[in-house]
Design a protein around this motif. Structure first.
Motif, PDB file in Angstrom:
ATOM      1  N   PHE A 286     -12.684   3.821  -3.657  1.00 60.71           N
ATOM      2  CA  PHE A 286     -11.565   4.727  -3.398  1.00 60.71           C
ATOM      3  C   PHE A 286     -10.878   4.319  -2.102  1.00 60.71           C
ATOM      4  CE2 PHE A 286     -14.694   7.527  -5.688  1.00 60.71           C
ATOM      5  CZ  PHE A 286     -13.993   7.551  -6.886  1.00 60.71           C
ATOM      6  N   ALA A 287      -9.626   3.945  -2.209  1.00 59.46           N
ATOM      7  CA  ALA A 287      -8.878   3.451  -1.048  1.00 59.46           C
ATOM      8  C   ALA A 287      -8.211   4.611  -0.312  1.00 59.46           C
ATOM      9  CB  ALA A 287      -7.826   2.449  -1.502  1.00 59.46           C
ATOM     10  N   LYS A 288      -7.964   4.400   0.956  1.00 56.90           N
ATOM     11  CA  LYS A 288      -7.275   5.391   1.778  1.00 56.90           C
ATOM     12  C   LYS A 288      -5.771   5.260   1.545  1.00 56.90           C
ATOM     13  CE  LYS A 288      -6.838   6.922   6.589  1.00 56.90           C
ATOM     14  NZ  LYS A 288      -7.281   6.654   7.988  1.00 56.90           N
ATOM     15  N   PRO A 289      -5.118   6.278   0.968  1.00 60.44           N
ATOM     16  CA  PRO A 289      -3.671   6.177   0.719  1.00 60.44           C
ATOM     17  C   PRO A 289      -2.885   6.027   2.022  1.00 60.44           C
ATOM     18  CG  PRO A 289      -4.640   8.010  -0.508  1.00 60.44           C
ATOM     19  CD  PRO A 289      -5.678   7.534   0.458  1.00 60.44           C
ATOM     20  N   GLU A 290      -1.741   5.391   1.936  1.00 61.11           N
ATOM     21  CA  GLU A 290      -0.925   5.151   3.126  1.00 61.11           C
ATOM     22  C   GLU A 290      -0.540   6.454   3.819  1.00 61.11           C
ATOM     23  OE1 GLU A 290       2.435   2.695   2.393  1.00 61.11           O
ATOM     24  OE2 GLU A 290       1.277   1.029   1.577  1.00 61.11           O
ATOM     25  N   ASN A 291      -0.237   7.471   3.031  1.00 63.04           N
ATOM     26  CA  ASN A 291       0.208   8.740   3.617  1.00 63.04           C
ATOM     27  C   ASN A 291      -0.924   9.764   3.671  1.00 63.04           C
ATOM     28  OD1 ASN A 291      -0.011   9.063   0.877  1.00 63.04           O
ATOM     29  ND2 ASN A 291       1.912  10.193   0.618  1.00 63.04           N
ATOM     30  N   TYR A 292      -2.145   9.297   3.738  1.00 65.06           N
ATOM     31  CA  TYR A 292      -3.311  10.186   3.695  1.00 65.06           C
ATOM     32  C   TYR A 292      -3.317  11.159   4.873  1.00 65.06           C
ATOM     33  CZ  TYR A 292      -8.232  11.617   3.928  1.00 65.06           C
ATOM     34  OH  TYR A 292      -9.397  12.344   4.000  1.00 65.06           O
ATOM     35  N   ASN A 293      -3.574  12.426   4.563  1.00 62.02           N
ATOM     36  CA  ASN A 293      -3.676  13.463   5.583  1.00 62.02           C
ATOM     37  C   ASN A 293      -4.846  14.369   5.211  1.00 62.02           C
ATOM     38  OD1 ASN A 293      -3.450  15.474   7.467  1.00 62.02           O
ATOM     39  ND2 ASN A 293      -1.449  16.220   6.779  1.00 62.02           N
ATOM     40  N   PRO A 294      -5.963  14.279   5.921  1.00 66.05           N
ATOM     41  CA  PRO A 294      -7.133  15.079   5.548  1.00 66.05           C
ATOM     42  C   PRO A 294      -6.895  16.581   5.639  1.00 66.05           C
ATOM     43  CG  PRO A 294      -7.463  14.037   7.697  1.00 66.05           C
ATOM     44  CD  PRO A 294      -6.223  13.434   7.109  1.00 66.05           C
ATOM     45  N   ALA A 295      -5.893  17.009   6.392  1.00 65.83           N
ATOM     46  CA  ALA A 295      -5.639  18.438   6.557  1.00 65.83           C
ATOM     47  C   ALA A 295      -5.284  19.112   5.245  1.00 65.83           C
ATOM     48  CB  ALA A 295      -4.514  18.652   7.579  1.00 65.83           C
ATOM     49  N   ARG A 296      -4.709  18.362   4.320  1.00 62.25           N
ATOM     50  CA  ARG A 296      -4.312  18.984   3.058  1.00 62.25           C
ATOM     51  C   ARG A 296      -5.523  19.339   2.196  1.00 62.25           C
ATOM     52  NH1 ARG A 296      -1.075  14.570  -0.552  1.00 62.25           N
ATOM     53  NH2 ARG A 296      -0.298  16.542  -1.380  1.00 62.25           N
ATOM     54  N   TYR A 297      -6.702  18.858   2.563  1.00 65.61           N
ATOM     55  CA  TYR A 297      -7.926  19.154   1.822  1.00 65.61           C
ATOM     56  C   TYR A 297      -8.850  20.107   2.583  1.00 65.61           C
ATOM     57  CZ  TYR A 297      -5.949  15.046  -0.362  1.00 65.61           C
ATOM     58  OH  TYR A 297      -5.075  14.167  -0.948  1.00 65.61           O
ATOM     59  N   ILE A 353       7.329  13.349  -9.127  1.00 68.28           N
ATOM     60  CA  ILE A 353       6.245  14.307  -9.367  1.00 68.28           C
ATOM     61  C   ILE A 353       4.954  13.583  -9.714  1.00 68.28           C
ATOM     62  CG2 ILE A 353       5.455  16.146 -10.913  1.00 68.28           C
ATOM     63  CD1 ILE A 353       8.437  16.986 -11.151  1.00 68.28           C
ATOM     64  N   ILE A 354       5.061  12.566 -10.564  1.00 74.40           N
ATOM     65  CA  ILE A 354       3.875  11.789 -10.940  1.00 74.40           C
ATOM     66  C   ILE A 354       3.271  11.103  -9.718  1.00 74.40           C
ATOM     67  CG2 ILE A 354       3.116   9.766 -12.248  1.00 74.40           C
ATOM     68  CD1 ILE A 354       5.206  10.610 -14.395  1.00 74.40           C
ATOM     69  N   LEU A 355       4.128  10.540  -8.855  1.00 76.59           N
ATOM     70  CA  LEU A 355       3.643   9.890  -7.639  1.00 76.59           C
ATOM     71  C   LEU A 355       2.997  10.905  -6.705  1.00 76.59           C
ATOM     72  CD1 LEU A 355       3.358   7.379  -5.879  1.00 76.59           C
ATOM     73  CD2 LEU A 355       5.669   7.819  -5.005  1.00 76.59           C
ATOM     74  N   GLU A 356       3.597  12.090  -6.590  1.00 79.17           N
ATOM     75  CA  GLU A 356       3.027  13.145  -5.741  1.00 79.17           C
ATOM     76  C   GLU A 356       1.635  13.533  -6.238  1.00 79.17           C
ATOM     77  OE1 GLU A 356       5.998  16.140  -6.099  1.00 79.17           O
ATOM     78  OE2 GLU A 356       7.451  15.060  -4.844  1.00 79.17           O
ATOM     79  N   HIS A 357       1.483  13.644  -7.551  1.00 77.16           N
ATOM     80  CA  HIS A 357       0.173  13.971  -8.113  1.00 77.16           C
ATOM     81  C   HIS A 357      -0.839  12.860  -7.851  1.00 77.16           C
ATOM     82  CE1 HIS A 357       2.205  17.262 -10.176  1.00 77.16           C
ATOM     83  NE2 HIS A 357       1.049  17.671 -10.657  1.00 77.16           N
ATOM     84  N   ALA A 358      -0.396  11.619  -8.004  1.00 77.29           N
ATOM     85  CA  ALA A 358      -1.305  10.492  -7.767  1.00 77.29           C
ATOM     86  C   ALA A 358      -1.722  10.433  -6.297  1.00 77.29           C
ATOM     87  CB  ALA A 358      -0.638   9.187  -8.184  1.00 77.29           C
ATOM     88  N   ASP A 359      -0.764  10.635  -5.390  1.00 76.75           N
ATOM     89  CA  ASP A 359      -1.090  10.606  -3.964  1.00 76.75           C
ATOM     90  C   ASP A 359      -2.093  11.705  -3.615  1.00 76.75           C
ATOM     91  OD1 ASP A 359       0.517   8.454  -3.441  1.00 76.75           O
ATOM     92  OD2 ASP A 359       2.194   9.622  -2.645  1.00 76.75           O
ATOM     93  N   TYR A 360      -1.858  12.894  -4.146  1.00 79.95           N
ATOM     94  CA  TYR A 360      -2.777  14.010  -3.893  1.00 79.95           C
ATOM     95  C   TYR A 360      -4.183  13.678  -4.394  1.00 79.95           C
ATOM     96  CZ  TYR A 360      -5.312  18.299  -4.947  1.00 79.95           C
ATOM     97  OH  TYR A 360      -6.304  19.256  -5.057  1.00 79.95           O
ATOM     98  N   GLN A 361      -4.283  13.163  -5.606  1.00 80.04           N
ATOM     99  CA  GLN A 361      -5.594  12.944  -6.219  1.00 80.04           C
ATOM    100  C   GLN A 361      -6.313  11.750  -5.592  1.00 80.04           C
ATOM    101  OE1 GLN A 361      -5.467  13.713 -10.387  1.00 80.04           O
ATOM    102  NE2 GLN A 361      -7.415  12.730 -10.808  1.00 80.04           N
ATOM    103  N   LYS A 362      -5.570  10.701  -5.286  1.00 81.53           N
ATOM    104  CA  LYS A 362      -6.196   9.562  -4.617  1.00 81.53           C
ATOM    105  C   LYS A 362      -6.699   9.963  -3.230  1.00 81.53           C
ATOM    106  CE  LYS A 362      -3.516   5.996  -7.019  1.00 81.53           C
ATOM    107  NZ  LYS A 362      -2.463   4.950  -6.893  1.00 81.53           N
ATOM    108  N   GLY A 363      -5.906  10.779  -2.538  1.00 86.56           N
ATOM    109  CA  GLY A 363      -6.331  11.268  -1.230  1.00 86.56           C
ATOM    110  C   GLY A 363      -7.567  12.141  -1.332  1.00 86.56           C
ATOM    111  N   LEU A 364      -7.623  12.951  -2.389  1.00 87.14           N
ATOM    112  CA  LEU A 364      -8.788  13.804  -2.613  1.00 87.14           C
ATOM    113  C   LEU A 364     -10.052  12.975  -2.802  1.00 87.14           C
ATOM    114  CD1 LEU A 364     -10.111  16.571  -3.256  1.00 87.14           C
ATOM    115  CD2 LEU A 364      -9.398  16.210  -5.640  1.00 87.14           C
ATOM    116  N   MET A 365      -9.964  11.918  -3.591  1.00 89.59           N
ATOM    117  CA  MET A 365     -11.143  11.085  -3.835  1.00 89.59           C
ATOM    118  C   MET A 365     -11.598  10.391  -2.553  1.00 89.59           C
ATOM    119  SD  MET A 365     -11.466  12.050  -6.839  1.00 89.59           S
ATOM    120  CE  MET A 365     -12.980  11.172  -7.227  1.00 89.59           C
ATOM    121  N   TYR A 366     -10.634   9.954  -1.754  1.00 92.71           N
ATOM    122  CA  TYR A 366     -11.001   9.325  -0.469  1.00 92.71           C
ATOM    123  C   TYR A 366     -11.650  10.365   0.449  1.00 92.71           C
ATOM    124  CZ  TYR A 366     -10.698   6.741   3.882  1.00 92.71           C
ATOM    125  OH  TYR A 366     -11.011   6.101   5.064  1.00 92.71           O
TER     126      TYR A 366
END
Length: 548
Positions: A286-297, A353-366
């Motif tokens: 699981f890679a760290k997304p470029e716009n990753y923000n742990p606060a959203r989790y 919207i699809i990209l927003e969902h992917a960013d959210y889910q990839k960030g969640l896995m990281y």
């Protein structure tokens, strides 16, 4: 429309077919299918079986929709009602896994053979209900090859100017690439219902009020908890717990949820059904997304702090040491409240919207694999997982299809409601069956009057027995369009669609829709004028299950 006017429409279309000049970008067939879903493939195969020319016009590159897009732990319900080409699909999956070569990353005897209610591999009926995404896609490609299906991929309907109608019948539509597809009958097999909408067919987006169809489980359902997808403890919704002035945590709406039973335009949440691997030689960390923000989790961190420990409950096993990983719990892969505008959004907005969902889910896995606020035992277990490297290989292991659980729903000749699904009333003119529960994921996440966070919209009401699905759910009202069938965005209420919306059912309805289209062409009539007994005869010959 009278019989004479119907006949005129078909003669008019026939005249176009015989006399129109052939141009480089004009493509003709008896039946034009828009979409690349599982329903699109079964519809195309059935049309060919009935001697019709058919073109599949797919905005997708890959065939199969969610069936090949990560949903390998099939939502089947009662498997005895799955017949026709749908059952043939699961039989072919079974034949694949009967080969020793299919078990590359796991020994066959190590696979737990766990399905939903029955074994994954059903030797007695020679079917397999659980599978890897690439296996499903290959089955659909085999269907296409064996039936010489002509498929135009990455072709997107011109939703603004591409539709041509004459006397209440679709004549043709154009795609953004400039191609024109002309036919006698049309089938919209998309998850979004774009062709249907462009043709002017009535539809609904969201949840009807309970009062509309006299239902109990439609509309807003605050305080209704039928799965485990809610906050069981008093978890503050604010950045500083208990302090409203600090502002809401991310992923919480500041809007009131509404009054129970009222309708709204909100949709149950979407996510991606990830294919994860536990084999170190076949996983992408699981890679760290470029716009990753742990606060959203942070909400998930608070859920863990409350003692919740069900992280891996929906890491459902599929063959070769992989999982079909779905949403589970109060804060998970469902991106709640972020899809409301998707059904009617422009293509550009849908991509966002699809990209927003992917960013959210990839960030969640990281976050799950790395953040110190996640319990150590969870991080240790997550470190054993990654995206399956041999799935979705053209997309970095990430699913190519977002899980559009619900978008537009046609308001057609017959509207299926929870009364049909729950067996309260008899369903007329059956063309297939369903059996799954009235199943809706959460629709919104809000702040309670006490300042705590809560989810709303999750329901799971089980029918006592399988139910029939009416032909009327596949066809528009006759005064709208006379040569269109819709086997995915069917005519149903939100609650009924919660059961109908399963991939095996879409395959069933796609096949039935094509049979109806073929018979309507033979008889030169509108789909609404088709004699049901003639359709029923064909469907039974094709081994569809219509009632029990």
């Amino acid at each position: 429309m009278s019989y004479k006017s119907n006949l005129f429409v078909f003669l008019f279309i026939g005249l176009i077919f015989s006399c129109s000049p052939k141009t480089e970008n004009l493509f003709e067939a008896d039946i034009i299918i828009y979409g690349g879903t599982s329903a699109a493939v079964t519809a195309a195969v059935q049309a060919k079986k009935m001697g019709k020319t058919v073109l599949v016009v797919s905005p997708d590159t890959h065939l199969g929709g969610l069936s090949s897009g990560g949903l390998g732990f099939t939502d089947t319900g009662n498997k005895s009602v799955i017949g026709g080409l749908a059952r043939e699909f699961y039989h072919r999956v079974y034949l694949h896994y009967e080969q020793d070569s299919a078990w590359k990353w796991q020994k066959r005897e190590e696979y737990g053979n766990m399905g939903q209610g029955t074994p994954a591999m059903d030797g007695a009926n020679r079917t397999m209900w659980i599978f890897e995404p690439h296996v499903a896609e290959q089955v659909f490609e085999d269907f296409a090859k064996e039936n010489n299906l002509i498929i135009y991929r990455d072709e997107w309907l011109d939703r603004e100017n591409g539709m041509v109608l004459e006397n209440g019948a679709i004549q043709s539509f154009q795609t953004l690439s400039g191609k024109t597809f002309q036919g006698r009958m049309f089938i919209d097999a998309t998850y979004e219902g774009d062709l249907m909408a462009a043709a002017g067919v009535s539809y609904f987006v969201g949840r009807e009020a309970n009062s509309v169809y006299g239902e109990n489980w439609n509309g807003v359902e605050v305080g209704v908890y039928q799965h485990g997808h809610y906050f069981q403890d008093s978890i503050s919704a604010y950045k500083v717990p208990g302090d409203p002035s600090s502002g809401l945590l991310p992923e919480i709406s500041d809007q009131a949820p509404g009054i129970n039973g009222e309708g709204d335009k909100k949709l149950q949440a979407y996510n991606f059904r990830m294919a994860l691997s536990r084999n170190p030689d076949n996983l992408i960390p699981f890679a760290k997304p470029e716009n990753y923000n742990p606060a959203r989790y942070e909400l998930l961190a608070r859920v863990y702090a409350s003692g919740w420990d069900e992280t891996f409950n929906k890491f459902d096993p599929i063959p070769n040491n992989k999982t079909d990983t779905n949403n589970h719990g109060p804060f998970s892969t469902d991106y709640i409240g972020k899809n409301y505008d998707y059904p009617e959004a422009s293509y550009e907005r849908r991509k966002e919207i699809i990209l927003e969902h992917a960013d959210y889910q990839k960030g969640l896995m990281y976050f799950l694999a790395n953040d110190p606020k996640v319990p150590q035992e969870v991080r240790d277990e997550m470190s054993k997982y990654g995206l399956a490297a041999d799935e979705f290989t053209d997309n970095g292991g990430w699913p190519h299809q977002i899980y559009v659980r619900e978008a537009r729903r046609m308001i057609g000749n017959y509207v299926m409601t929870e009364h049909d699904v729950l067996g309260v009333k008899e369903v007329p003119q059956p063309v297939g069956m369903g059996s799954y529960s009235l199943d809706s994921h959460n629709t919104q996440r809000f702040v309670t009057p006490g300042g705590f966070v809560q989810n709303e919209g999750d329901i799971g009401v089980h029918p006592k027995q399988p139910y029939s699905i009416s032909y009327g759910t596949l066809i528009p009202k006759k005064d709208e369009v006379s040569n269109l069938l819709v086997p995915v965005c069917v005519s149903s209420s939100h609650t009924a669609f919660g059961s109908i919306r399963m991939e095996p059912v879409f395959m069933i309805l796609g096949q039935s829709a094509a049979a109806a289209a073929s018979l309507s062409i033979d008889q030169k009539i509108a789909v609404q004028d088709l004699e049901y007994e003639a359709l029923r005869k064909v469907l039974l010959e094709e081994k569809q299950v219509l009632e029990q």
